[in-house]
Design a protein around this motif. Structure first.
Motif, mmCIF file in Angstrom:
data_model
loop_
_atom_site.group_PDB
_atom_site.id
_atom_site.type_symbol
_atom_site.label_atom_id
_atom_site.label_comp_id
_atom_site.label_asym_id
_atom_site.label_seq_id
_atom_site.Cartn_x
_atom_site.Cartn_y
_atom_site.Cartn_z
ATOM 1 N N LYS A 190 -23.975 44.013 11.154
ATOM 2 C CA LYS A 190 -23.035 45.134 11.066
ATOM 3 C C LYS A 190 -21.642 44.620 11.427
ATOM 4 O O LYS A 190 -21.312 44.417 12.598
ATOM 5 C CB LYS A 190 -23.443 46.266 12.007
ATOM 6 C CG LYS A 190 -22.603 47.526 11.825
ATOM 7 C CD LYS A 190 -23.079 48.646 12.732
ATOM 8 C CE LYS A 190 -22.261 49.919 12.479
ATOM 9 N NZ LYS A 190 -22.727 51.046 13.344
ATOM 10 N N ASP A 192 -17.323 44.681 11.333
ATOM 11 C CA ASP A 192 -16.269 45.678 11.544
ATOM 12 C C ASP A 192 -15.178 45.591 10.480
ATOM 13 O O ASP A 192 -14.146 46.260 10.579
ATOM 14 C CB ASP A 192 -15.643 45.514 12.930
ATOM 15 C CG ASP A 192 -14.952 44.158 13.112
ATOM 16 O OD1 ASP A 192 -15.086 43.287 12.220
ATOM 17 O OD2 ASP A 192 -14.283 43.970 14.144
ATOM 18 N N SER A 227 -15.533 44.464 4.219
ATOM 19 C CA SER A 227 -15.329 45.824 4.725
ATOM 20 C C SER A 227 -16.305 46.077 5.865
ATOM 21 O O SER A 227 -17.270 45.333 6.065
ATOM 22 C CB SER A 227 -15.558 46.859 3.616
ATOM 23 O OG SER A 227 -16.876 46.770 3.113
ATOM 24 N N GLY A 229 -19.341 47.677 7.943
ATOM 25 C CA GLY A 229 -20.661 48.174 7.578
ATOM 26 C C GLY A 229 -21.714 47.089 7.625
ATOM 27 O O GLY A 229 -21.435 45.920 7.937
ATOM 28 N N PHE A 230 -22.948 47.475 7.311
ATOM 29 C CA PHE A 230 -24.058 46.527 7.305
ATOM 30 C C PHE A 230 -23.995 45.660 6.048
ATOM 31 O O PHE A 230 -23.944 46.170 4.933
ATOM 32 C CB PHE A 230 -25.390 47.267 7.361
ATOM 33 C CG PHE A 230 -25.674 47.904 8.688
ATOM 34 C CD1 PHE A 230 -26.302 47.187 9.699
ATOM 35 C CD2 PHE A 230 -25.310 49.220 8.928
ATOM 36 C CE1 PHE A 230 -26.564 47.769 10.927
ATOM 37 C CE2 PHE A 230 -25.569 49.826 10.155
ATOM 38 C CZ PHE A 230 -26.200 49.093 11.164
ATOM 39 N N LYS A 231 -24.042 44.328 6.252
ATOM 40 C CA LYS A 231 -23.968 43.386 5.137
ATOM 41 C C LYS A 231 -25.154 42.427 5.170
ATOM 42 O O LYS A 231 -25.580 41.980 6.241
ATOM 43 C CB LYS A 231 -22.679 42.554 5.215
ATOM 44 C CG LYS A 231 -21.395 43.366 5.334
ATOM 45 C CD LYS A 231 -21.055 44.087 4.059
ATOM 46 C CE LYS A 231 -19.717 44.812 4.207
ATOM 47 N NZ LYS A 231 -19.332 45.516 2.968
ATOM 48 N N ASN A 246 -23.400 44.501 0.420
ATOM 49 C CA ASN A 246 -23.819 45.670 1.187
ATOM 50 C C ASN A 246 -25.328 45.680 1.352
ATOM 51 O O ASN A 246 -26.069 45.298 0.438
ATOM 52 C CB ASN A 246 -23.368 46.956 0.502
ATOM 53 C CG ASN A 246 -21.864 47.136 0.519
ATOM 54 O OD1 ASN A 246 -21.184 46.649 1.423
ATOM 55 N ND2 ASN A 246 -21.326 47.824 -0.475
ATOM 56 N N TYR A 249 -29.656 50.038 5.568
ATOM 57 C CA TYR A 249 -29.725 50.058 7.036
ATOM 58 C C TYR A 249 -30.501 51.297 7.472
ATOM 59 O O TYR A 249 -30.738 52.221 6.693
ATOM 60 C CB TYR A 249 -28.316 50.051 7.644
ATOM 61 C CG TYR A 249 -27.411 51.155 7.154
ATOM 62 C CD1 TYR A 249 -27.303 52.356 7.853
ATOM 63 C CD2 TYR A 249 -26.659 51.005 5.994
ATOM 64 C CE1 TYR A 249 -26.469 53.375 7.404
ATOM 65 C CE2 TYR A 249 -25.835 52.018 5.533
ATOM 66 C CZ TYR A 249 -25.747 53.198 6.241
ATOM 67 O OH TYR A 249 -24.935 54.215 5.786
ATOM 68 N N ASP A 267 -27.258 54.597 14.529
ATOM 69 C CA ASP A 267 -27.728 53.403 13.817
ATOM 70 C C ASP A 267 -28.590 52.533 14.711
ATOM 71 O O ASP A 267 -28.322 52.373 15.913
ATOM 72 C CB ASP A 267 -26.540 52.587 13.313
ATOM 73 C CG ASP A 267 -25.789 53.283 12.188
ATOM 74 O OD1 ASP A 267 -26.397 54.116 11.497
ATOM 75 O OD2 ASP A 267 -24.583 52.980 12.017
ATOM 76 N N ASN A 294 -30.009 54.536 5.257
ATOM 77 C CA ASN A 294 -28.661 54.761 4.716
ATOM 78 C C ASN A 294 -28.138 56.175 4.959
ATOM 79 O O ASN A 294 -27.433 56.756 4.127
ATOM 80 C CB ASN A 294 -28.632 54.447 3.215
ATOM 81 C CG ASN A 294 -28.987 53.012 2.913
ATOM 82 O OD1 ASN A 294 -28.901 52.145 3.783
ATOM 83 N ND2 ASN A 294 -29.392 52.740 1.682
#
Length: 336
Positions: A190, A192, A227, A229-231, A246, A249, A267, A294
């Motif tokens: 995750k 930032d 960006s 989020g979870f990658k 992406n 999650y 999360d 998600n």
């Protein structure tokens, strides 16, 4: 006439009895059995990552003899020398019917050796035999014992991803895992939205950065997470390339979670161990909750489909382990 009838009937019973006895005499009876033989193509196997797809050992066997033609189930047994094939120290592999040779590549044989808890630092002696069985009613028999000297290598390996999302500290950075130790590492992090780098160890002695065009270099700059989020991050240190995309999650939602009331998700954190595991330590109150993917109700996991009930307030460690489909799984909830 009556006398003739009874005589004929008597002869019939005698003939039937004799036929039955003859049938019993020709019935096949399994004896105690004699074990088959086993040979190994090697007496010493020292493994490394270059042998993952290479044939490293072949076992050749002959079937046991139980006194008649029968369907024999052969099982290869491996045990550390001195363990005397104790059940808790023995690994068993069923050999397909009518197969007289069994070969292993480096990856599969390494897994077998690791399952015996052998040292990865020095060679260990391993004893191998074949157990042959035809039914639960007849005791199994065993082949001769073959001994080999073997040393597996630690298969699973990690790299680390220090970055802006965690204060650029390699010692506490999230990791990527290579289950087969083949130099390709993956994991979900995750971010930032800030940058990161990749380190082979939990220190800055060596770090991979962005060399442009999806390439990695030890002289490269910071890598963008694109960006927040979870990658899903994949790093291939064989070719020094990386990809980032992406990722799905998982979170929890429900009225057992303070501040959620079935409208706000909390999360979970991915555990990059190759087991599709997500964890979280959460304060819960009496009520209910569910896991969902998600932040969407399209895919959710509960207690056999129903809400998961919380009856006692407290802090709980939640562990969600997904199945291969990424949609179903099992969970544990432990009060701490």
């Amino acid at each position: 006439m009556k006398s003739i009838f009874f005589k004929s009937l008597a002869f019939s019973f005698i003939a039937l009895s004799l036929w039955s006895c003859k049938k019993d005499e020709t019935r096949a009876i399994a004896n105690a059995g004699t074990g088959g033989s086993l040979k190994s193509s090697a007496t010493s196997v020292v493994l490394d990552k270059s042998m993952l797809t290479t044939n490293v050992i072949t076992f050749t066997l002959t079937n046991a003899n139980f006194g008649y033609q029968a369907a024999v189930t052969n099982t290869l047994q491996l045990s550390p020398k001195g363990a005397n094939f104790a059940a808790d120290k023995t690994k068993e592999v069923i050999i397909d019917a009518n197969v007289t040779t069994k070969s292993y590549n480096g990856l599969d044989f390494n897994n077998l050796l690791l399952s015996l808890n052998l040292s990865t630092a020095v060679n260990s002696d391993v004893e191998i035999r074949v157990k042959a069985a035809i039914s639960n009613a007849v005791a199994p028999v065993y082949s001769n014992v073959v001994s080999i000297s073997a040393k597996p290598f630690p298969l699973t390996s990690w790299v680390y991803v220090p970055g802006a999302y965690q204060g650029w500290n390699p010692a506490t950075a999230d990791s990527l895992v290579s289950i087969t130790g083949n130099g390709i590492y993956t994991g979900i992090i995750k971010f930032d939205g800030g940058n990161f780098k990749v380190t082979p160890a939990k220190k800055w002695d060596l770090a991979y950065g962005d060399a442009g065009g999806g390439k990695l270099s030890t002289s490269g700059g910071d890598i963008s997470s694109v960006s927040a989020g979870f990658k899903l991050l994949t790093v291939d240190l064989n070719t020094n390339v990386y990809t980032i995309a992406n990722a799905d999650y998982w979170s929890i939602i429900g009225n057992a979670i303070p501040g959620s009331n079935w409208s706000v998700d909390t999360d979970l954190s991915p555990v990059n161990d190759g087991k599709n595991t997500w964890i979280g330590t959460v304060a819960l109150t009496p009520g209910a909750f569910k896991f969902r993917r998600n932040h969407d109700w399209g895919t959710n996991i509960g207690d056999n489909g129903a809400d998961i009930n919380v009856t006692v307030a407290g802090t709980y460690k939640l562990t969600l382990t997904l199945n291969a489909d990424g949609k179903t799984g099992a969970y544990t909830m432990v009060k701490i």
